[in-house]
Write a protein that holds these residues in place. Structure first.
Motif, PDB file in Angstrom:
ATOM      1  N   LEU A 116       7.758  -2.477  -0.457  1.00 30.59           N
ATOM      2  CA  LEU A 116       6.971  -1.578   0.390  1.00 30.59           C
ATOM      3  C   LEU A 116       7.691  -1.239   1.689  1.00 30.59           C
ATOM      4  CD1 LEU A 116       3.523  -3.303  -0.101  1.00 30.59           C
ATOM      5  CD2 LEU A 116       4.476  -1.380  -1.379  1.00 30.59           C
ATOM      6  N   VAL A 117       8.799  -1.913   1.932  1.00 32.23           N
ATOM      7  CA  VAL A 117       9.591  -1.651   3.131  1.00 32.23           C
ATOM      8  C   VAL A 117      10.834  -0.838   2.786  1.00 32.23           C
ATOM      9  CG1 VAL A 117      10.877  -2.742   5.023  1.00 32.23           C
ATOM     10  CG2 VAL A 117       8.752  -3.765   4.223  1.00 32.23           C
ATOM     11  N   VAL A 118      11.401  -1.060   1.602  1.00 31.84           N
ATOM     12  CA  VAL A 118      12.681  -0.423   1.285  1.00 31.84           C
ATOM     13  C   VAL A 118      12.644   0.565   0.127  1.00 31.84           C
ATOM     14  CG1 VAL A 118      14.018  -2.342   2.228  1.00 31.84           C
ATOM     15  CG2 VAL A 118      13.439  -2.352  -0.188  1.00 31.84           C
ATOM     16  N   ASP A 119      11.607   0.518  -0.719  1.00 33.57           N
ATOM     17  CA  ASP A 119      11.606   1.378  -1.904  1.00 33.57           C
ATOM     18  C   ASP A 119      10.549   2.470  -1.910  1.00 33.57           C
ATOM     19  OD1 ASP A 119      13.746   0.160  -3.201  1.00 33.57           O
ATOM     20  OD2 ASP A 119      12.467  -1.327  -4.167  1.00 33.57           O
ATOM     21  N   ARG A 120       9.343   2.115  -1.478  1.00 33.10           N
ATOM     22  CA  ARG A 120       8.227   3.053  -1.631  1.00 33.10           C
ATOM     23  C   ARG A 120       7.087   2.634  -0.719  1.00 33.10           C
ATOM     24  NH1 ARG A 120       4.514   0.055  -4.184  1.00 33.10           N
ATOM     25  NH2 ARG A 120       5.259  -1.677  -5.441  1.00 33.10           N
ATOM     26  N   PHE A 121       6.172   3.569  -0.500  1.00 38.01           N
ATOM     27  CA  PHE A 121       4.943   3.235   0.199  1.00 38.01           C
ATOM     28  C   PHE A 121       3.920   2.786  -0.823  1.00 38.01           C
ATOM     29  CE2 PHE A 121       6.166   6.345   3.685  1.00 38.01           C
ATOM     30  CZ  PHE A 121       6.420   5.348   4.606  1.00 38.01           C
ATOM     31  N   GLY A 122       3.142   1.787  -0.462  1.00 33.21           N
ATOM     32  CA  GLY A 122       2.020   1.361  -1.285  1.00 33.21           C
ATOM     33  C   GLY A 122       0.779   2.147  -0.914  1.00 33.21           C
ATOM     34  N   SER A 123      -0.289   1.897  -1.645  1.00 28.07           N
ATOM     35  CA  SER A 123      -1.527   2.644  -1.408  1.00 28.07           C
ATOM     36  C   SER A 123      -2.089   2.381  -0.009  1.00 28.07           C
ATOM     37  CB  SER A 123      -2.568   2.303  -2.471  1.00 28.07           C
ATOM     38  OG  SER A 123      -2.863   0.919  -2.456  1.00 28.07           O
ATOM     39  N   THR A 124      -1.892   1.174   0.499  1.00 32.19           N
ATOM     40  CA  THR A 124      -2.371   0.855   1.843  1.00 32.19           C
ATOM     41  C   THR A 124      -1.634   1.681   2.884  1.00 32.19           C
ATOM     42  OG1 THR A 124      -2.880  -1.388   1.116  1.00 32.19           O
ATOM     43  CG2 THR A 124      -2.700  -1.033   3.492  1.00 32.19           C
ATOM     44  N   GLN A 125      -0.330   1.760   2.739  1.00 34.13           N
ATOM     45  CA  GLN A 125       0.467   2.551   3.680  1.00 34.13           C
ATOM     46  C   GLN A 125       0.132   4.031   3.566  1.00 34.13           C
ATOM     47  OE1 GLN A 125       3.751   0.681   1.774  1.00 34.13           O
ATOM     48  NE2 GLN A 125       4.686   0.121   3.741  1.00 34.13           N
ATOM     49  N   ARG A 126      -0.046   4.522   2.348  1.00 35.27           N
ATOM     50  CA  ARG A 126      -0.392   5.943   2.164  1.00 35.27           C
ATOM     51  C   ARG A 126      -1.745   6.260   2.788  1.00 35.27           C
ATOM     52  NH1 ARG A 126       1.739   4.792  -2.953  1.00 35.27           N
ATOM     53  NH2 ARG A 126      -0.341   4.828  -3.882  1.00 35.27           N
ATOM     54  N   ALA A 127      -2.700   5.343   2.654  1.00 38.03           N
ATOM     55  CA  ALA A 127      -4.020   5.561   3.270  1.00 38.03           C
ATOM     56  C   ALA A 127      -3.890   5.627   4.787  1.00 38.03           C
ATOM     57  CB  ALA A 127      -4.986   4.446   2.858  1.00 38.03           C
ATOM     58  N   ALA A 128      -3.089   4.735   5.362  1.00 33.24           N
ATOM     59  CA  ALA A 128      -2.887   4.740   6.816  1.00 33.24           C
ATOM     60  C   ALA A 128      -2.212   6.041   7.258  1.00 33.24           C
ATOM     61  CB  ALA A 128      -2.057   3.534   7.242  1.00 33.24           C
ATOM     62  N   ILE A 129      -1.229   6.491   6.506  1.00 35.81           N
ATOM     63  CA  ILE A 129      -0.528   7.729   6.848  1.00 35.81           C
ATOM     64  C   ILE A 129      -1.500   8.911   6.844  1.00 35.81           C
ATOM     65  CG2 ILE A 129       1.167   9.404   5.978  1.00 35.81           C
ATOM     66  CD1 ILE A 129       2.893   6.909   5.192  1.00 35.81           C
ATOM     67  N   GLU A 130      -2.385   8.971   5.875  1.00 34.21           N
ATOM     68  CA  GLU A 130      -3.360  10.071   5.817  1.00 34.21           C
ATOM     69  C   GLU A 130      -4.284  10.052   7.031  1.00 34.21           C
ATOM     70  OE1 GLU A 130      -3.283  12.730   3.869  1.00 34.21           O
ATOM     71  OE2 GLU A 130      -1.445  11.808   3.108  1.00 34.21           O
ATOM     72  N   LEU A 131      -4.754   8.865   7.405  1.00 33.50           N
ATOM     73  CA  LEU A 131      -5.636   8.762   8.574  1.00 33.50           C
ATOM     74  C   LEU A 131      -4.907   9.175   9.855  1.00 33.50           C
ATOM     75  CD1 LEU A 131      -7.437   5.403   7.758  1.00 33.50           C
ATOM     76  CD2 LEU A 131      -8.458   7.684   7.773  1.00 33.50           C
TER      77      LEU A 131
END
Length: 192
Positions: A116-131
């Motif tokens: 989640l730090v080097v390859d891809r965003f997880g669903s938690t990170q994507r939710a935070a980005i949307e907010l």
């Protein structure tokens, strides 16, 4: 913790998953453990979520969204969207750095976070980005945030914030919140 009460009211499976992860960590938690604690069958858990990583992802996302919501509520009195976003961001980072569930995952299973730090965003990170992107748009409307693609800005803010969360033990006890506040504010402030 308020988010824990929210999880228990919302979904007993997520509450059971949180308890299991807190007790034995992610790697040692099983779908059967979660089902037993939730008082439902494994098949019910499987039908609702599919697998344990999906359950834990939903749990972490629910906890993160609750923390962001609380931080936004606490910053609501500030006059501009930029000030509200920066304040909520600093509050969220501080809360995450001390959050028992996130600390437990970092303590017992930190290697699970590496993708989640080097390859891809997880669903938690994507939710935070949307907010956060929504808040960037709000700040652009009131003129307190510079012209920048809201998704790009939210992604950059997410990357900055998560580095402070993941490195909380490294800077433990140092007054970094003011520096984070300065970083976020300077990034978002319109040029004069």
């Amino acid at each position: 913790m308020a988010s824990q009460c929210h999880i228990e009211e919302l979904d007993p499976v997520l509450a059971a998953a949180r308890d299991c992860v807190m007790d034995v960590g992610f790697r040692r938690t099983t779908l059967a453990d979660v089902a037993r604690r939730a008082g439902v069958s494994r098949m019910t858990v499987y039908r609702q979520y599919g697998d344990l990583p999906t359950i834990v992802s939903a749990l972490l996302t629910a906890e993160m969204v609750a923390l962001i919501g609380k931080a936004r509520d606490e910053a609501a009195h500030l006059p501009t969207a930029r000030e509200r976003l920066v304040d909520a961001g600093v509050r969220t980072v501080a809360a995450l750095a001390q959050h028992p569930l996130y600390r437990r995952v970092l303590d017992l299973d930190p290697e699970l976070l590496l993708p989640l730090v080097v390859d891809r965003f997880g669903s938690t990170q994507r939710a935070a980005i949307e907010l956060v992107a929504e808040q960037v748009v709000e700040g652009q409307r009131d003129g307190s945030i510079r012209a920048v693609d809201p998704q790009l800005a939210a992604t950059c803010l997410q990357l900055t914030a998560q580095s402070f969360v993941f490195s909380a033990r490294v800077v433990d006890g140092q007054p970094v919140s003011d520096e984070l506040r300065h970083l976020l504010d300077a990034y978002l402030r319109p040029s004069t």
